[in-house]
Design a protein around this motif. Sequence first.
Motif, PDB file in Angstrom:
ATOM      1  N   GLN A 113       0.712  -1.082  -0.290  1.00 34.18           N
ATOM      2  CA  GLN A 113      -0.074   0.041   0.266  1.00 34.18           C
ATOM      3  C   GLN A 113       0.627   1.179  -0.087  1.00 34.18           C
ATOM      4  O   GLN A 113       0.501   2.346  -0.279  1.00 34.18           O
ATOM      5  CB  GLN A 113      -1.024  -0.241   1.115  1.00 34.18           C
ATOM      6  CG  GLN A 113      -1.906   1.347   1.554  1.00 34.18           C
ATOM      7  CD  GLN A 113      -3.220   1.417  -0.191  1.00 34.18           C
ATOM      8  OE1 GLN A 113      -3.403   0.103  -0.180  1.00 34.18           O
ATOM      9  NE2 GLN A 113      -3.197   2.162  -0.629  1.00 34.18           N
ATOM     10  N   VAL A 116       2.163   1.928  -3.471  1.00 39.70           N
ATOM     11  CA  VAL A 116       0.779   2.315  -4.918  1.00 39.70           C
ATOM     12  C   VAL A 116       0.644   3.878  -3.804  1.00 39.70           C
ATOM     13  O   VAL A 116       0.636   4.760  -4.787  1.00 39.70           O
ATOM     14  CB  VAL A 116      -0.016   1.530  -4.259  1.00 39.70           C
ATOM     15  CG1 VAL A 116      -1.416   2.550  -4.934  1.00 39.70           C
ATOM     16  CG2 VAL A 116       0.010   0.536  -4.790  1.00 39.70           C
ATOM     17  N   ASP A 117       0.879   4.221  -2.521  1.00 38.00           N
ATOM     18  CA  ASP A 117       0.028   5.287  -2.178  1.00 38.00           C
ATOM     19  C   ASP A 117       1.825   6.409  -2.947  1.00 38.00           C
ATOM     20  O   ASP A 117       1.423   7.383  -3.574  1.00 38.00           O
ATOM     21  CB  ASP A 117       0.437   5.893  -0.977  1.00 38.00           C
ATOM     22  CG  ASP A 117      -0.742   5.179  -0.224  1.00 38.00           C
ATOM     23  OD1 ASP A 117      -1.855   5.486  -0.788  1.00 38.00           O
ATOM     24  OD2 ASP A 117      -1.081   4.734   0.904  1.00 38.00           O
ATOM     25  N   THR A 120       2.136   6.660  -7.510  1.00 31.65           N
ATOM     26  CA  THR A 120       0.337   7.308  -7.395  1.00 31.65           C
ATOM     27  C   THR A 120       0.480   9.545  -7.997  1.00 31.65           C
ATOM     28  O   THR A 120       0.183   9.556  -9.372  1.00 31.65           O
ATOM     29  CB  THR A 120      -0.654   7.171  -6.633  1.00 31.65           C
ATOM     30  OG1 THR A 120      -1.109   6.050  -6.526  1.00 31.65           O
ATOM     31  CG2 THR A 120      -2.318   8.111  -7.049  1.00 31.65           C
ATOM     32  N   GLN A 124       0.921  10.415 -11.728  1.00 31.90           N
ATOM     33  CA  GLN A 124       0.224  12.138 -12.767  1.00 31.90           C
ATOM     34  C   GLN A 124       0.878  13.277 -12.590  1.00 31.90           C
ATOM     35  O   GLN A 124       0.481  14.130 -13.400  1.00 31.90           O
ATOM     36  CB  GLN A 124      -1.058  12.297 -11.062  1.00 31.90           C
ATOM     37  CG  GLN A 124      -1.198  11.249 -10.402  1.00 31.90           C
ATOM     38  CD  GLN A 124      -1.846  12.013  -8.892  1.00 31.90           C
ATOM     39  OE1 GLN A 124      -2.313  12.409  -8.279  1.00 31.90           O
ATOM     40  NE2 GLN A 124      -3.960  11.460  -9.142  1.00 31.90           N
ATOM     41  N   GLU A 130       3.924   4.894 -15.706  1.00 35.90           N
ATOM     42  CA  GLU A 130       1.655   4.216 -15.281  1.00 35.90           C
ATOM     43  C   GLU A 130       2.299   2.329 -15.482  1.00 35.90           C
ATOM     44  O   GLU A 130       1.918   2.760 -14.262  1.00 35.90           O
ATOM     45  CB  GLU A 130       0.725   4.420 -15.992  1.00 35.90           C
ATOM     46  CG  GLU A 130      -0.948   4.158 -15.957  1.00 35.90           C
ATOM     47  CD  GLU A 130      -1.567   4.509 -17.132  1.00 35.90           C
ATOM     48  OE1 GLU A 130      -2.578   3.859 -16.041  1.00 35.90           O
ATOM     49  OE2 GLU A 130      -1.331   4.940 -18.051  1.00 35.90           O
ATOM     50  N   LEU A 133       3.816   1.689 -11.371  1.00 39.35           N
ATOM     51  CA  LEU A 133       2.515   1.676 -10.271  1.00 39.35           C
ATOM     52  C   LEU A 133       1.189   0.898 -10.911  1.00 39.35           C
ATOM     53  O   LEU A 133       0.930   0.294  -9.745  1.00 39.35           O
ATOM     54  CB  LEU A 133       1.143   3.560 -11.351  1.00 39.35           C
ATOM     55  CG  LEU A 133       0.194   2.959  -9.702  1.00 39.35           C
ATOM     56  CD1 LEU A 133       0.478   3.664  -8.531  1.00 39.35           C
ATOM     57  CD2 LEU A 133      -0.597   4.806 -10.379  1.00 39.35           C
ATOM     58  N   LYS A 134       1.038   0.233 -12.324  1.00 38.54           N
ATOM     59  CA  LYS A 134       0.306  -0.796 -12.157  1.00 38.54           C
ATOM     60  C   LYS A 134       0.851  -2.201 -11.359  1.00 38.54           C
ATOM     61  O   LYS A 134       0.119  -2.849 -10.907  1.00 38.54           O
ATOM     62  CB  LYS A 134      -0.026  -0.670 -13.340  1.00 38.54           C
ATOM     63  CG  LYS A 134      -0.878  -0.033 -14.518  1.00 38.54           C
ATOM     64  CD  LYS A 134      -1.207  -0.630 -15.541  1.00 38.54           C
ATOM     65  CE  LYS A 134      -2.038   0.261 -16.527  1.00 38.54           C
ATOM     66  NZ  LYS A 134      -2.417   0.153 -18.031  1.00 38.54           N
ATOM     67  N   LYS A 137       0.385  -1.631  -7.938  1.00 40.50           N
ATOM     68  CA  LYS A 137      -0.657  -1.616  -7.703  1.00 40.50           C
ATOM     69  C   LYS A 137      -0.739  -4.067  -7.294  1.00 40.50           C
ATOM     70  O   LYS A 137      -2.179  -4.130  -6.616  1.00 40.50           O
ATOM     71  CB  LYS A 137      -1.957  -1.591  -8.011  1.00 40.50           C
ATOM     72  CG  LYS A 137      -2.499   0.135  -7.945  1.00 40.50           C
ATOM     73  CD  LYS A 137      -3.620   0.598  -9.268  1.00 40.50           C
ATOM     74  CE  LYS A 137      -3.548   1.798  -8.766  1.00 40.50           C
ATOM     75  NZ  LYS A 137      -4.225   2.523  -9.648  1.00 40.50           N
TER      76      LYS A 137
END
Length: 374
Positions: A113, A116-117, A120, A124, A130, A133-134, A137
């Motif tokens: 977690q 991911v945080d 993110t 952005q 990206e 990030l995937k 997750k």
Amino acid sequence: MKSIYLALIVLTLYSCSKPQAQLAPPPPSLPVATITAGNDTTYQEYPASIEGVVNVEVRPQVSGTLDKVFVDEGAFVSAGQPIFKINEQPYRASLNNALASLHAAEAAQINAQIEVDKLTPLVQNKVVSEYQLKTAKAAYDVAKANIEQAKANVSTAQINIGYTLIKAPVSGYIGRLVKKQGSLVTPADVEALTQLSDVHDVHVYFALGEQDFINFKEQYPGATLKDKLKQLPSVSLLLADNTQYARLGKIDMIDGQFDKNTGAITVRASFANPQGLLRSGNTGKIRLSLQHSNSLIVPQSATVEMQDKVFVFTVGDSSKVKKQAIDIIGKSGANYLVKSGVKTGDQIVLSGMDHLQEGTVIHPEKATDKIAKN
């Protein structure tokens, strides 16, 4: 004169030498009675086996050493009462191991977690791709699944610990204890640890042959077997020593089909057993009552058995006797209930039949006007 004297002597000698005619003996005087018809009850007895309403095999669901036996053979136990205790240490260790794995999985989820945080906002702001990030997750989803798996392992370990304490599934009496304290037990054991029988009520099973079953059905009104069961009278249970059990039972089940091997159908009667006098495995006999309307009554003592047939001597015209075969449908006390062979109003000889022959003339003596019904 001399010739006359000689003639008298010859005549006297001839008359003395002539045999006198023998008188026929009088006919024997034998007691007779008149056959009557009446309503009576006969009883049929059938071997039976007794079982508790609930018979449960108590088996271990986990393997281990039997640490404690809390009850003795034949003891009464209540549902939920502990009976056996299996050593729980191996299962306690498995639980601790499962808990540790759960904690590790929870920590891995926290790390996922955090990753991911962190990624993110970077995605952005287009600082990182990206794709990263995937991937983070996906790692989080794996960590979450690992937690679910670890929780399942903890639950399984807890269940196994629970299985180490074996409790009574129902209230009843403990059977023989096959395993003693210190024995190794497994779920694959051929014999159960014990059997538990709820015998507050018992089921008594017996079998009726096809002809008996037909006669049984014809005795009582009703369009279906279910209707007939409601009309059945109570039944008696004779124990192994031929004493009658104090309470009467009720027939409440007839099997759905005949046994192909025996040609019989199983019937069940239920008996209350509040004192626990009956136990599973007992044997006995069920006594069924059968009602007979307008049956002919013949004393058993007035019959003669020859070549698997039963005869009576009826008294006809001129007091001559006739040996007559009779068809017996049952016995009540000292009397036979007869279906055919004689009819109401016939007179039969009550005793002294051993020396009677067909056509013998007797002197009938009225023992009673009618045959007494026991």
